[in-house]
Design a protein around this motif. Structure first.
Motif, short mmCIF file in Angstrom:
data_model
loop_
_atom_site.label_atom_id
_atom_site.label_comp_id
_atom_site.label_asym_id
_atom_site.label_seq_id
_atom_site.Cartn_x
_atom_site.Cartn_y
_atom_site.Cartn_z
N MET A 1 -7.57 8.19 12.32
CA MET A 1 -7.07 8.53 10.90
C MET A 1 -7.74 7.20 10.12
SD MET A 1 -3.81 9.91 9.43
CE MET A 1 -4.10 11.31 9.26
N ASP A 2 -8.21 7.43 8.95
CA ASP A 2 -8.91 6.32 8.07
C ASP A 2 -7.62 6.02 7.13
OD1 ASP A 2 -10.35 4.49 6.77
OD2 ASP A 2 -11.70 6.05 5.89
N PHE A 3 -6.73 4.92 7.32
CA PHE A 3 -5.66 4.66 6.39
C PHE A 3 -6.22 3.80 5.45
CE2 PHE A 3 -3.40 5.28 10.46
CZ PHE A 3 -2.55 6.34 9.96
N SER A 4 -7.49 3.01 5.85
CA SER A 4 -8.11 2.06 4.57
C SER A 4 -8.36 3.10 3.39
CB SER A 4 -9.38 1.37 5.22
OG SER A 4 -8.77 0.49 6.42
N THR A 5 -9.18 4.09 3.67
CA THR A 5 -9.66 5.12 2.51
C THR A 5 -8.24 5.37 1.60
OG1 THR A 5 -11.47 5.77 3.63
CG2 THR A 5 -10.52 7.10 1.75
N GLN A 6 -7.16 5.74 2.06
CA GLN A 6 -5.95 6.14 1.66
C GLN A 6 -5.30 4.92 0.74
OE1 GLN A 6 -4.39 8.07 5.10
NE2 GLN A 6 -3.92 9.66 4.07
N LEU A 7 -5.36 3.85 1.40
CA LEU A 7 -4.85 2.60 0.88
C LEU A 7 -5.74 2.10 -0.37
CD1 LEU A 7 -3.50 0.78 3.92
CD2 LEU A 7 -2.03 1.81 2.06
N ASP A 8 -7.04 2.19 -0.37
CA ASP A 8 -7.79 1.88 -1.27
C ASP A 8 -7.68 3.00 -2.43
OD1 ASP A 8 -9.06 -0.12 0.12
OD2 ASP A 8 -10.87 1.29 0.70
N ASP A 9 -7.51 4.16 -2.18
CA ASP A 9 -7.04 5.10 -3.40
C ASP A 9 -5.63 4.68 -4.14
OD1 ASP A 9 -7.44 7.50 -4.82
OD2 ASP A 9 -5.72 8.22 -3.60
N VAL B 1 5.29 1.88 -1.21
CA VAL B 1 4.16 1.18 -0.53
C VAL B 1 4.51 0.45 0.71
CG1 VAL B 1 2.31 -0.61 -1.00
CG2 VAL B 1 2.50 1.18 -2.72
N ASP B 2 5.45 -0.20 0.65
CA ASP B 2 6.19 -0.97 1.48
C ASP B 2 6.32 -0.19 2.79
OD1 ASP B 2 5.96 -3.47 0.16
OD2 ASP B 2 7.96 -3.53 -0.28
N ASN B 3 6.96 1.05 2.47
CA ASN B 3 7.25 1.90 3.62
C ASN B 3 5.91 2.48 4.11
OD1 ASN B 3 10.11 2.54 4.49
ND2 ASN B 3 9.99 2.10 2.19
N VAL C 1 1.94 3.22 8.27
CA VAL C 1 0.66 3.10 8.66
C VAL C 1 0.42 2.06 10.04
CG1 VAL C 1 -1.64 2.00 8.20
CG2 VAL C 1 -0.72 3.42 6.63
N LEU C 2 1.15 0.92 10.08
CA LEU C 2 1.15 0.10 11.21
C LEU C 2 1.85 0.84 12.29
CD1 LEU C 2 2.10 -2.98 9.46
CD2 LEU C 2 -0.09 -2.51 10.38
N ASP C 3 2.76 1.55 12.21
CA ASP C 3 3.45 2.14 13.25
C ASP C 3 2.31 3.25 13.85
OD1 ASP C 3 5.67 2.96 14.86
OD2 ASP C 3 5.63 4.99 13.73
N ALA C 4 1.75 4.10 12.93
CA ALA C 4 0.70 4.81 13.49
C ALA C 4 -0.28 4.38 14.23
CB ALA C 4 0.26 5.82 12.27
N ILE C 5 -0.98 3.12 13.56
CA ILE C 5 -2.03 2.44 14.42
C ILE C 5 -1.34 2.22 15.85
CG2 ILE C 5 -3.37 0.40 14.31
CD1 ILE C 5 -3.54 0.77 11.41
N ASP C 6 -0.19 1.57 15.85
CA ASP C 6 0.45 0.93 17.34
C ASP C 6 0.57 2.38 18.13
OD1 ASP C 6 1.93 -1.17 18.87
OD2 ASP C 6 3.50 0.39 18.64
#
Length: 140
Positions: free
Chosen positions: A1-9, A117-119, A124-129
């Motif tokens: 999953m591309d979290f970077s794109t969502q966070l950029d948005d 945003v904090d959550n 995101v970090l939990d999903a990556i882990d």
């Protein structure tokens, strides 16, 4: 999953909100109403999408976030009703009180956005882990 794109948005949305607020301070009331009307259209579109996402996620029973999105959409509906009501007010004291309340609500919304945003960062970090752990188990 591309979290970077969502966070950029998300970052772009925050920048757009800041730019809009900065510009609105120096605009006439008519210009401000146009800006509000456009923002309402955009928020309504996003609220509709959030409701659809919430229904889909509820059908799958996969996420508490879907309910949070639905609750947020309901909050936006309440905000819309208050904006519409404001136009009917003629008493200066009532209008000043409403302005105070609107400013408090805006500050609370910004605080809520920061919390969200904090959550989101934690999720995101939990999903990556979780993906890294699943991949690790798959290779062993």
């Amino acid at each position: 999953m591309d979290f970077s794109t969502q966070l950029d948005d998300l970052q772009q949305r925050a920048a757009d909100a800041k730019t809009s607020a900065q510009a609105a301070v120096s605009e006439s009331r008519d210009q401000l109403r146009q800006r509000i009307d456009q923002a309402k259209v955009e928020v309504d579109d996003k609220a509709t999408q959030a409701r659809q996402d919430a229904h889909a996620a509820a059908d799958d029973a996969r996420s508490k976030w879907a309910q949070l999105k639905a609750d947020t959409a309901a909050k936006l509906d309440d905000l819309q009703a208050r904006i519409d009501k404001r136009n009917d007010q003629v008493d200066a004291n009532l209008a000043a009180s409403d302005a105070d309340w609107a400013e408090d609500d805006a500050a609370a919304a910004i605080d809520y956005a920061a919390w969200t945003v904090d959550n989101a960062r934690l999720a995101v970090l939990d999903a990556i882990d979780a993906r890294a752990y699943a991949d690790e188990l798959a290779t062993t």
